[in-house]
Design a protein around this motif. Structure first.
Motif, mmCIF file in Angstrom:
data_model
loop_
_atom_site.group_PDB
_atom_site.id
_atom_site.type_symbol
_atom_site.label_atom_id
_atom_site.label_comp_id
_atom_site.label_asym_id
_atom_site.label_seq_id
_atom_site.Cartn_x
_atom_site.Cartn_y
_atom_site.Cartn_z
ATOM 1 N N TYR A 1 0.839 -1.206 0.000
ATOM 2 C CA TYR A 1 0.000 0.000 0.000
ATOM 3 C C TYR A 1 0.872 1.253 0.000
ATOM 4 C CZ TYR A 1 -3.616 3.239 1.659
ATOM 5 O OH TYR A 1 -4.476 4.287 1.797
ATOM 6 N N ALA A 2 1.883 1.268 0.863
ATOM 7 C CA ALA A 2 2.797 2.416 0.940
ATOM 8 C C ALA A 2 3.565 2.584 -0.371
ATOM 9 C CB ALA A 2 3.764 2.242 2.105
ATOM 10 N N GLY A 3 3.989 1.481 -0.956
ATOM 11 C CA GLY A 3 4.723 1.539 -2.220
ATOM 12 C C GLY A 3 3.896 2.137 -3.337
ATOM 13 N N VAL A 4 2.631 1.737 -3.431
ATOM 14 C CA VAL A 4 1.748 2.271 -4.468
ATOM 15 C C VAL A 4 1.495 3.756 -4.232
ATOM 16 C CG1 VAL A 4 -0.590 2.145 -5.434
ATOM 17 C CG2 VAL A 4 0.668 0.047 -4.952
ATOM 18 N N MET A 5 1.296 4.160 -2.971
ATOM 19 C CA MET A 5 1.056 5.564 -2.661
ATOM 20 C C MET A 5 2.274 6.425 -2.991
ATOM 21 S SD MET A 5 -1.980 6.252 -1.888
ATOM 22 C CE MET A 5 -1.797 7.934 -1.315
ATOM 23 N N ILE A 6 3.472 5.932 -2.665
ATOM 24 C CA ILE A 6 4.695 6.677 -2.961
ATOM 25 C C ILE A 6 4.864 6.838 -4.471
ATOM 26 C CG2 ILE A 6 7.228 6.557 -2.864
ATOM 27 C CD1 ILE A 6 6.845 5.289 -0.034
ATOM 28 N N ALA A 7 4.610 5.756 -5.219
ATOM 29 C CA ALA A 7 4.713 5.826 -6.682
ATOM 30 C C ALA A 7 3.704 6.827 -7.239
ATOM 31 C CB ALA A 7 4.480 4.437 -7.281
ATOM 32 N N PHE A 8 2.484 6.831 -6.689
ATOM 33 C CA PHE A 8 1.449 7.755 -7.139
ATOM 34 C C PHE A 8 1.866 9.205 -6.884
ATOM 35 C CE2 PHE A 8 -2.331 10.318 -6.150
ATOM 36 C CZ PHE A 8 -3.015 10.209 -7.350
ATOM 37 N N VAL A 9 2.417 9.470 -5.692
ATOM 38 C CA VAL A 9 2.843 10.823 -5.344
ATOM 39 C C VAL A 9 3.958 11.293 -6.281
ATOM 40 C CG1 VAL A 9 4.046 12.178 -3.568
ATOM 41 C CG2 VAL A 9 2.090 10.753 -2.943
ATOM 42 N N ILE A 10 4.924 10.408 -6.569
ATOM 43 C CA ILE A 10 6.026 10.760 -7.463
ATOM 44 C C ILE A 10 5.503 11.083 -8.868
ATOM 45 C CG2 ILE A 10 8.073 9.834 -8.633
ATOM 46 C CD1 ILE A 10 8.696 8.366 -5.972
ATOM 47 N N VAL A 11 4.591 10.243 -9.371
ATOM 48 C CA VAL A 11 4.021 10.479 -10.701
ATOM 49 C C VAL A 11 3.235 11.793 -10.734
ATOM 50 C CG1 VAL A 11 2.286 9.635 -12.351
ATOM 51 C CG2 VAL A 11 3.980 8.065 -11.386
ATOM 52 N N MET A 12 2.430 12.049 -9.697
ATOM 53 C CA MET A 12 1.641 13.284 -9.654
ATOM 54 C C MET A 12 2.536 14.512 -9.585
ATOM 55 S SD MET A 12 -1.577 13.168 -9.972
ATOM 56 C CE MET A 12 -1.731 11.815 -11.086
ATOM 57 N N LEU A 13 3.609 14.453 -8.800
ATOM 58 C CA LEU A 13 4.542 15.584 -8.726
ATOM 59 C C LEU A 13 5.225 15.809 -10.068
ATOM 60 C CD1 LEU A 13 6.126 15.150 -5.188
ATOM 61 C CD2 LEU A 13 4.620 16.976 -5.958
ATOM 62 N N ALA A 14 5.555 14.721 -10.767
ATOM 63 C CA ALA A 14 6.179 14.843 -12.078
ATOM 64 C C ALA A 14 5.211 15.482 -13.075
ATOM 65 C CB ALA A 14 6.630 13.463 -12.572
ATOM 66 N N VAL A 15 3.953 15.056 -13.043
ATOM 67 C CA VAL A 15 2.940 15.620 -13.947
ATOM 68 C C VAL A 15 2.737 17.099 -13.632
ATOM 69 C CG1 VAL A 15 0.478 15.585 -14.516
ATOM 70 C CG2 VAL A 15 1.771 13.447 -14.409
ATOM 71 N N TRP A 16 2.649 17.429 -12.343
ATOM 72 C CA TRP A 16 2.448 18.817 -11.928
ATOM 73 C C TRP A 16 3.663 19.666 -12.349
ATOM 74 C CZ3 TRP A 16 4.482 21.788 -7.549
ATOM 75 C CH2 TRP A 16 3.841 22.999 -7.387
ATOM 76 N N GLY A 17 4.862 19.106 -12.201
ATOM 77 C CA GLY A 17 6.078 19.812 -12.618
ATOM 78 C C GLY A 17 6.097 20.096 -14.105
ATOM 79 N N GLN A 18 5.569 19.169 -14.906
ATOM 80 C CA GLN A 18 5.519 19.362 -16.351
ATOM 81 C C GLN A 18 4.537 20.471 -16.724
ATOM 82 O OE1 GLN A 18 7.285 17.930 -18.923
ATOM 83 N NE2 GLN A 18 8.570 17.117 -17.276
ATOM 84 N N THR A 19 3.418 20.542 -16.009
ATOM 85 C CA THR A 19 2.405 21.541 -16.343
ATOM 86 C C THR A 19 2.833 22.933 -15.902
ATOM 87 O OG1 THR A 19 1.207 21.123 -14.285
ATOM 88 C CG2 THR A 19 0.491 19.894 -16.233
ATOM 89 N N MET A 20 3.759 23.041 -14.956
ATOM 90 C CA MET A 20 4.218 24.343 -14.471
ATOM 91 C C MET A 20 5.137 25.022 -15.480
ATOM 92 S SD MET A 20 2.699 25.011 -11.730
ATOM 93 C CE MET A 20 3.601 26.369 -11.016
ATOM 94 N N ARG A 21 5.738 24.270 -16.396
ATOM 95 C CA ARG A 21 6.682 24.858 -17.356
ATOM 96 C C ARG A 21 5.972 25.644 -18.434
ATOM 97 N NH1 ARG A 21 11.006 19.982 -18.286
ATOM 98 N NH2 ARG A 21 11.648 19.882 -16.136
#
Length: 53
Positions: free
Chosen positions: A33-53
């Protein structure tokens, strides 16, 4: 505050709620459960970082 960030937080809560239901159905351990949540957070931060550019 950025509206995209608010949306990401909302999606994270929705994802956590859904994952909790799936976890009960599949009987996943807390480590998985923790592994899936961490992966989700990393992916969401990456997506958010892409949209900020």
């Amino acid at each position: 505050m950025d509206s995209g960030l608010i949306l990401l937080v909302f999606l994270a809560f929705l994802f956590a709620w859904g994952l909790n239901r799936v976890r009960r159905a599949l009987r996943l351990g807390p480590l998985a459960y923790a592994g899936v949540m961490i992966a989700f957070v990393i992916v969401m931060l990456a997506v958010w970082g892409q949209t900020m550019r």
